[in-house]
Motif scaffolding. Structure first.
Motif, short mmCIF file in Angstrom:
data_model
loop_
_atom_site.label_atom_id
_atom_site.label_comp_id
_atom_site.label_asym_id
_atom_site.label_seq_id
_atom_site.Cartn_x
_atom_site.Cartn_y
_atom_site.Cartn_z
N ARG A 97 1.92 13.38 -9.35
CA ARG A 97 2.56 15.29 -9.63
C ARG A 97 3.14 15.51 -11.02
N GLY A 98 3.80 14.18 -11.43
CA GLY A 98 4.26 14.14 -12.86
C GLY A 98 3.60 14.55 -13.76
N ALA A 99 1.53 14.28 -13.87
CA ALA A 99 0.91 14.19 -14.56
C ALA A 99 0.53 15.62 -14.74
N GLY A 100 0.65 16.42 -13.90
CA GLY A 100 0.49 17.92 -13.01
C GLY A 100 1.02 18.77 -14.20
N ARG A 101 1.87 18.54 -14.39
CA ARG A 101 3.72 19.32 -14.97
C ARG A 101 3.43 19.79 -16.14
N PRO A 102 3.86 21.00 -16.16
CA PRO A 102 3.68 21.70 -17.73
C PRO A 102 4.35 20.84 -18.74
N ASN A 159 -6.93 7.31 -6.29
CA ASN A 159 -5.97 7.41 -5.56
C ASN A 159 -6.00 8.49 -4.51
N THR A 160 -4.91 9.02 -4.84
CA THR A 160 -4.88 10.23 -4.79
C THR A 160 -5.61 11.25 -3.88
N GLN A 161 -6.63 11.59 -4.85
CA GLN A 161 -7.28 12.56 -4.16
C GLN A 161 -8.45 12.09 -2.88
N TYR A 162 -8.50 10.89 -2.98
CA TYR A 162 -8.94 9.75 -1.33
C TYR A 162 -8.11 9.79 -0.81
N GLU A 222 1.12 -1.00 0.13
CA GLU A 222 0.22 0.44 0.16
C GLU A 222 0.91 0.90 0.10
N LYS A 223 1.88 1.24 0.66
CA LYS A 223 3.16 2.07 0.63
C LYS A 223 3.41 2.51 -0.63
N THR A 224 4.04 0.97 -1.40
CA THR A 224 4.79 1.45 -2.28
C THR A 224 3.87 2.12 -3.22
N PHE A 225 2.58 1.62 -3.09
CA PHE A 225 1.52 2.01 -4.35
C PHE A 225 1.41 3.90 -3.67
N GLY A 226 1.33 4.12 -3.02
CA GLY A 226 0.50 5.47 -2.14
C GLY A 226 2.16 6.19 -2.58
N LYS A 227 3.33 5.70 -3.04
CA LYS A 227 4.21 6.69 -3.60
C LYS A 227 4.34 6.73 -4.96
N ILE A 228 4.13 5.72 -5.48
CA ILE A 228 4.06 5.47 -6.91
C ILE A 228 2.76 6.80 -7.66
N ALA A 229 1.48 7.01 -6.76
CA ALA A 229 0.25 7.51 -7.00
C ALA A 229 0.98 8.97 -7.30
#
Length: 130
Positions: free
Chosen positions: A14-19, A66-69, A2-9
């Motif tokens: 963060r990466g998807a939101g970058r210009p 997952n991130t929003q939750y 779960e922690k690994t998935f959280g870190k990846i998510a």
């Protein structure tokens, strides 16, 4: 796990939101579009972009959800702690697990209490200010 998935998510969100990510996606689509004439605008050429975007979108929905939750749960925990240590009613802690109807009833009760406190001649703050 779960922690690994959280870190990846978190990293993907963060990466998807970058210009730079947006620019990279535009570049990929431009390269795909420019390759159309060379590949004769074939079905395979169309399937490449359709399949790629479908897979990426499908996976991103789960990662972002997952991130929003987790973000929402963290904010709710912080608000619960503020209510707990303040003069607010502790009965409000955990109302996020109630049904929408139950929350609306509590909201209506709070609004009625605010309306009783304010007399018609007083200036109200927030969205009620005229």
């Amino acid at each position: 796990m779960e922690k690994t998935f959280g870190k990846i998510a978190n990293a993907v969100a963060r990466g998807a939101g970058r210009p730079s990510t947006f620019i990279l996606c535009i570049a990929v689509i431009a390269v795909w579009g420019c390759s159309g004439p060379a590949l004769g605008f074939s079905e395979t050429w169309q399937l490449i972009i359709n399949t790629s975007t479908t897979i990426i979108t499908f996976l991103m929905v789960f990662l972002i959800q997952n991130t929003q939750y987790r973000d929402g749960a963290a904010v709710q925990a912080k608000l619960d702690e503020l209510v707990r240590v303040s003069n607010g009613k502790n009965s409000f802690i955990g109302i996020d697990s109630l049904t929408a109807t139950e929350v609306e009833e509590i909201r209506a009760t709070c609004e009625a209490a605010v309306a009783r406190v304010h007399s018609p001649g007083q200036v109200r703050r927030g969205s009620e200010a005229q």
